[in-house]
Each structure stands twice: as structure tokens, then as C-alpha cells.
Design a protein around this motif. Structure first.
Motif, PDB file in Angstrom:
ATOM      1  N   LYS A  57       1.359  -1.078  -0.016  1.00 43.27           N
ATOM      2  CA  LYS A  57      -0.097  -0.146  -0.021  1.00 43.27           C
ATOM      3  C   LYS A  57       0.587   1.201  -0.250  1.00 43.27           C
ATOM      4  O   LYS A  57       1.561   1.137   0.758  1.00 43.27           O
ATOM      5  CB  LYS A  57      -0.485   0.043   1.058  1.00 43.27           C
ATOM      6  N   HIS A  58       0.079   2.293  -0.652  1.00 42.93           N
ATOM      7  CA  HIS A  58       1.886   3.640  -1.013  1.00 42.93           C
ATOM      8  C   HIS A  58       0.238   5.008  -0.712  1.00 42.93           C
ATOM      9  O   HIS A  58      -1.033   4.290  -0.248  1.00 42.93           O
ATOM     10  CB  HIS A  58       1.839   3.316  -2.743  1.00 42.93           C
ATOM     11  N   GLY A  59       1.704   5.595  -0.702  1.00 44.91           N
ATOM     12  CA  GLY A  59       0.471   7.232   0.473  1.00 44.91           C
ATOM     13  C   GLY A  59       0.319   7.414  -1.030  1.00 44.91           C
ATOM     14  O   GLY A  59      -0.008   6.811  -2.595  1.00 44.91           O
TER      15      GLY A  59
ATOM     16  N   LEU B   5     -10.392  12.609 -12.919  1.00 49.37           N
ATOM     17  CA  LEU B   5     -10.435  11.842 -12.006  1.00 49.37           C
ATOM     18  C   LEU B   5      -8.476  12.694 -11.538  1.00 49.37           C
ATOM     19  O   LEU B   5      -7.751  11.975 -10.774  1.00 49.37           O
ATOM     20  CB  LEU B   5     -10.197  10.671 -13.113  1.00 49.37           C
ATOM     21  N   PHE B   6      -8.469  12.998 -12.599  1.00 53.81           N
ATOM     22  CA  PHE B   6      -6.848  13.659 -12.539  1.00 53.81           C
ATOM     23  C   PHE B   6      -6.618  14.846 -11.590  1.00 53.81           C
ATOM     24  O   PHE B   6      -6.120  15.214  -9.724  1.00 53.81           O
ATOM     25  CB  PHE B   6      -6.336  14.908 -13.371  1.00 53.81           C
ATOM     26  N   GLU B   7      -8.539  15.945 -10.990  1.00 46.80           N
ATOM     27  CA  GLU B   7      -8.235  16.413 -10.037  1.00 46.80           C
ATOM     28  C   GLU B   7      -8.447  16.340  -8.878  1.00 46.80           C
ATOM     29  O   GLU B   7      -7.470  16.474  -7.650  1.00 46.80           O
ATOM     30  CB  GLU B   7      -9.889  17.206 -10.000  1.00 46.80           C
TER      31      GLU B   7
ATOM     32  N   ASN C 205      -5.179  14.029  -3.648  1.00 43.36           N
ATOM     33  CA  ASN C 205      -4.914  12.786  -2.770  1.00 43.36           C
ATOM     34  C   ASN C 205      -3.056  13.265  -2.495  1.00 43.36           C
ATOM     35  O   ASN C 205      -2.800  12.058  -1.622  1.00 43.36           O
ATOM     36  CB  ASN C 205      -5.037  11.464  -3.335  1.00 43.36           C
ATOM     37  N   ARG C 206      -2.612  14.251  -3.287  1.00 41.92           N
ATOM     38  CA  ARG C 206      -1.510  13.509  -2.945  1.00 41.92           C
ATOM     39  C   ARG C 206      -0.397  14.157  -2.068  1.00 41.92           C
ATOM     40  O   ARG C 206      -1.165  15.089  -1.531  1.00 41.92           O
ATOM     41  CB  ARG C 206      -0.215  14.455  -4.467  1.00 41.92           C
TER      42      ARG C 206
ATOM     43  N   ALA D 236       6.230  15.623  -0.584  1.00 41.60           N
ATOM     44  CA  ALA D 236       7.252  14.668  -0.751  1.00 41.60           C
ATOM     45  C   ALA D 236       6.988  12.973  -1.085  1.00 41.60           C
ATOM     46  O   ALA D 236       8.098  11.801  -0.004  1.00 41.60           O
ATOM     47  CB  ALA D 236       7.944  14.729   0.834  1.00 41.60           C
ATOM     48  N   ASP D 237       5.740  12.787  -1.882  1.00 39.48           N
ATOM     49  CA  ASP D 237       5.843  11.598  -2.204  1.00 39.48           C
ATOM     50  C   ASP D 237       5.457  11.049  -3.362  1.00 39.48           C
ATOM     51  O   ASP D 237       4.601  10.478  -4.094  1.00 39.48           O
ATOM     52  CB  ASP D 237       4.176  10.975  -1.229  1.00 39.48           C
ATOM     53  N   PRO D 238       6.496  11.465  -4.136  1.00 42.43           N
ATOM     54  CA  PRO D 238       6.976  11.166  -5.833  1.00 42.43           C
ATOM     55  C   PRO D 238       6.430   9.586  -5.509  1.00 42.43           C
ATOM     56  O   PRO D 238       5.557   9.485  -7.308  1.00 42.43           O
ATOM     57  CB  PRO D 238       8.805  11.189  -6.141  1.00 42.43           C
ATOM     58  N   PHE D 239       7.189   8.447  -5.508  1.00 43.40           N
ATOM     59  CA  PHE D 239       6.531   7.277  -5.678  1.00 43.40           C
ATOM     60  C   PHE D 239       5.073   6.949  -5.475  1.00 43.40           C
ATOM     61  O   PHE D 239       4.505   6.751  -6.331  1.00 43.40           O
ATOM     62  CB  PHE D 239       6.862   6.590  -4.444  1.00 43.40           C
ATOM     63  N   GLY D 240       4.810   7.522  -4.765  1.00 40.07           N
ATOM     64  CA  GLY D 240       2.830   7.502  -4.339  1.00 40.07           C
ATOM     65  C   GLY D 240       2.079   8.211  -5.396  1.00 40.07           C
ATOM     66  O   GLY D 240       0.984   7.771  -5.736  1.00 40.07           O
ATOM     67  N   TRP D 241       2.404   9.653  -6.018  1.00 43.06           N
ATOM     68  CA  TRP D 241       2.254  10.151  -6.776  1.00 43.06           C
ATOM     69  C   TRP D 241       2.015   8.931  -7.975  1.00 43.06           C
ATOM     70  O   TRP D 241       1.224   9.142  -9.135  1.00 43.06           O
ATOM     71  CB  TRP D 241       2.858  11.243  -7.298  1.00 43.06           C
ATOM     72  N   GLY D 242       3.037   8.482  -8.474  1.00 41.32           N
ATOM     73  CA  GLY D 242       3.524   8.195  -9.758  1.00 41.32           C
ATOM     74  C   GLY D 242       2.580   6.737  -9.514  1.00 41.32           C
ATOM     75  O   GLY D 242       2.394   6.439 -10.669  1.00 41.32           O
ATOM     76  N   ALA D 243       2.487   5.630  -9.049  1.00 43.04           N
ATOM     77  CA  ALA D 243       1.861   4.643  -7.657  1.00 43.04           C
ATOM     78  C   ALA D 243       0.071   5.300  -9.106  1.00 43.04           C
ATOM     79  O   ALA D 243      -0.096   4.085  -9.323  1.00 43.04           O
ATOM     80  CB  ALA D 243       1.706   4.223  -7.015  1.00 43.04           C
ATOM     81  N   ALA D 244      -0.028   6.227  -7.820  1.00 42.64           N
ATOM     82  CA  ALA D 244      -1.992   6.752  -8.131  1.00 42.64           C
ATOM     83  C   ALA D 244      -1.841   6.918  -9.682  1.00 42.64           C
ATOM     84  O   ALA D 244      -2.792   6.847 -10.099  1.00 42.64           O
ATOM     85  CB  ALA D 244      -2.020   7.054  -7.154  1.00 42.64           C
TER      86      ALA D 244
END
Length: 253
Positions: A133-135, A172-174, A179-180, A183-191
Motif C-alpha cells: 500500500k502506497h501513499g 480523476l486528475f483533480e 490526494n497527493r 514529498a511522495d513522488p513514488f505515491g504520485w507515480g503509483a496513483a
């Protein structure tokens, strides 16, 4: 819920304008019991056609990925990931990219339940998928992989601007932006990968509908898509562009 009852709930703050723009779902307790309680099934009971009744011993997060565990050994190999995406109709390139994103990034977190050493075969472990589970997500899965109806309904309450039970690509993009976490680039990319893939797979008339999205969360829709593609009718939703697009052929031989 009646308006006078809603007025007693502190869901907005004058000094934080975003609380007025993104209103949580305050009405769902009329048809969902204890919506804030995380549960181990997305669809209550076995009566619904979309119920994953054969997999109720698994959490919804596990049910979400069981489609890719083809031999039911509790391990999803890179080849399993590739074949699963091909079965859903994605072309070879997209399916290969999915393998790189999923198995390279989520193998080690799920491996930690078994060993501190990375898995040389980059398997994703079904029993410990909660560790992946990611951020920066919607919070619809809790940290143990259970399903939270309140968070699922909040997605539509906050971002479904025309209240038609569906989300457009822009909405969806909104939502991803809303939800960002910092400092969570991995979570941003995964989402981003997860929601774009979902859009390509199930959009209909330019929107993702609530019932379809619910089937994505517990994985039941993946089985439905595979069966539809095997049939004469094929799968009629998604962003199908033929062999040259993200989605390959409409049918499975």
C-alpha cells in the motif's frame, strides 16, 4: 440525511476553503451500515453477481490482485503480470511496462513478510500485499487491505461535480492532485499509473462509473472482462484503439 442534521456536522472550516470544495459523503449511512468501518468484503453478502464469494477468505486488496495469481500459489511472477494484462486486452508494450512498474516496485515490500532479502525472481506475494500500500491514494484500502466504504463514497462526493455517479478524466486528475501527500513522488507515480490504467480499461462515454470501479477494487471486474473478451460480444468499454493502442484486440481466442 436531512439538511438540519447535516448542519450539525463540522465538515467545513472558514479558514480552509478546500473543505468547502471537497465535501465528504454524509449521506451513506442510510444505505451502508457503519460506512467508516473497514471490512473484508467490498460487496456485502453473496447475493450480488459481482460478489467475490469464492474469495471471501481473502481481503479486498488480495481479491484485487488474485486475477494475476494464475496458478493460485500465492505468488505473482512477472510473467503472470504480463499474461494478466494481455488477458484484459492491453497490448504487448503496455503489458511489459506494467510488469516493470508492478513487479520491480512491489516485489520487495511484499517479500518483507517472508525475508529481508530481495526476491531474485521479483515475485509479488499475495498474502502480504498490504505491505505494498502506497501513499497519495484514496484511502479506500486501509493499511491491512480492508475496504473502507466511506473513503470510496468520498471520492464521488468530493470530485463528481455533476453528481451522476461517475468521474470524468479531468475529475480523476483533480482527485489525484487532491490526494497527493507531500514529498511522495513514488505515491504520485503509483496513483497515476493505477488510475490511468483503470481509465483505459473501464471508461464508458468518457467516464468511470461507480459500479465498475467497485468491481476493480475487489477484482471481480477483471474476471468479467476476461470472460467478455472470450465471448462473441467482447468487452465494449475502455479506451480500445486496436493493436496500435494501449488496448489490443477486443476478444480473446
Amino acid at each position: 440525511m436531512a439538511q438540519d442534521e447535516e448542519d450539525h456536522l463540522s465538515i467545513t472550516a472558514k479558514k480552509c476553503s478546500v473543505t468547502s470544495k471537497r465535501l465528504p459523503a454524509t449521506y451513506i449511512d442510510s444505505y451502508i451500515k457503519n460506512p467508516g468501518v473497514a471490512r473484508t468484503n467490498v460487496v456485502d453478502g453473496d447475493g450480488s453477481e459481482s460478489s467475490m464469494k469464492d474469495f471471501h477468505e481473502f481481503t479486498p486488496m488480495q481479491q484485487h490482485i488474485l486475477f494475476w495469481d494464475r496458478d493460485r500459489d500465492g505468488q505473482i511472477f512477472p510473467y503472470d503480470t504480463y499474461v494478466g494484462f494481455r488477458d484484459l486486452g492491453f497490448n504487448m508494450l503496455f503489458s511489459f511496462v506494467a510488469v516493470l512498474i508492478i513487479n520491480l516496485n512491489f516485489s520487495y515490500p511484499t517479500r518483507l513478510a517472508h525475508s529481508y532479502l530481495p526476491d531474485p525472481r521479483f515475485r509479488v506475494y499475495v498474502d502480504s500485499i498490504y505491505k505494498a500500500k502506497h501513499g497519495s491514494d484514496s484511502g479506500t484500502f486501509d493499511p491491512e487491505g480492508r475496504f473502507v466504504p466511506q473513503s470510496f463514497e468520498d471520492m464521488f462526493s468530493k470530485y463528481d461535480r455533476d453528481h451522476d455517479g461517475a468521474l470524468t478524466f479531468g475529475e480523476l486528475f483533480e482527485m489525484m492532485h487532491g490526494n497527493r501527500c507531500a514529498a511522495d513522488p513514488f505515491g504520485w507515480g503509483a496513483a497515476f499509473f493505477e488510475w490511468v490504467t483503470t481509465w483505459l480499461l473501464i471508461q464508458k462515454d468518457g467516464k468511470i462509473y461507480k459500479d465498475d470501479l467497485q468491481g476493480v477494487y475487489d477484482g471481480s471486474l477483471f474476471w468479467k472482462i476476461k470472460e467478455a473478451r472470450k465471448s462473441g460480444a467482447g468487452w465494449t468499454q475502455g479506451f480500445g484503439l486496436g493493436g496500435d493502442g494501449f488496448i489490443g484486440s477486443v476478444k480473446v481466442a
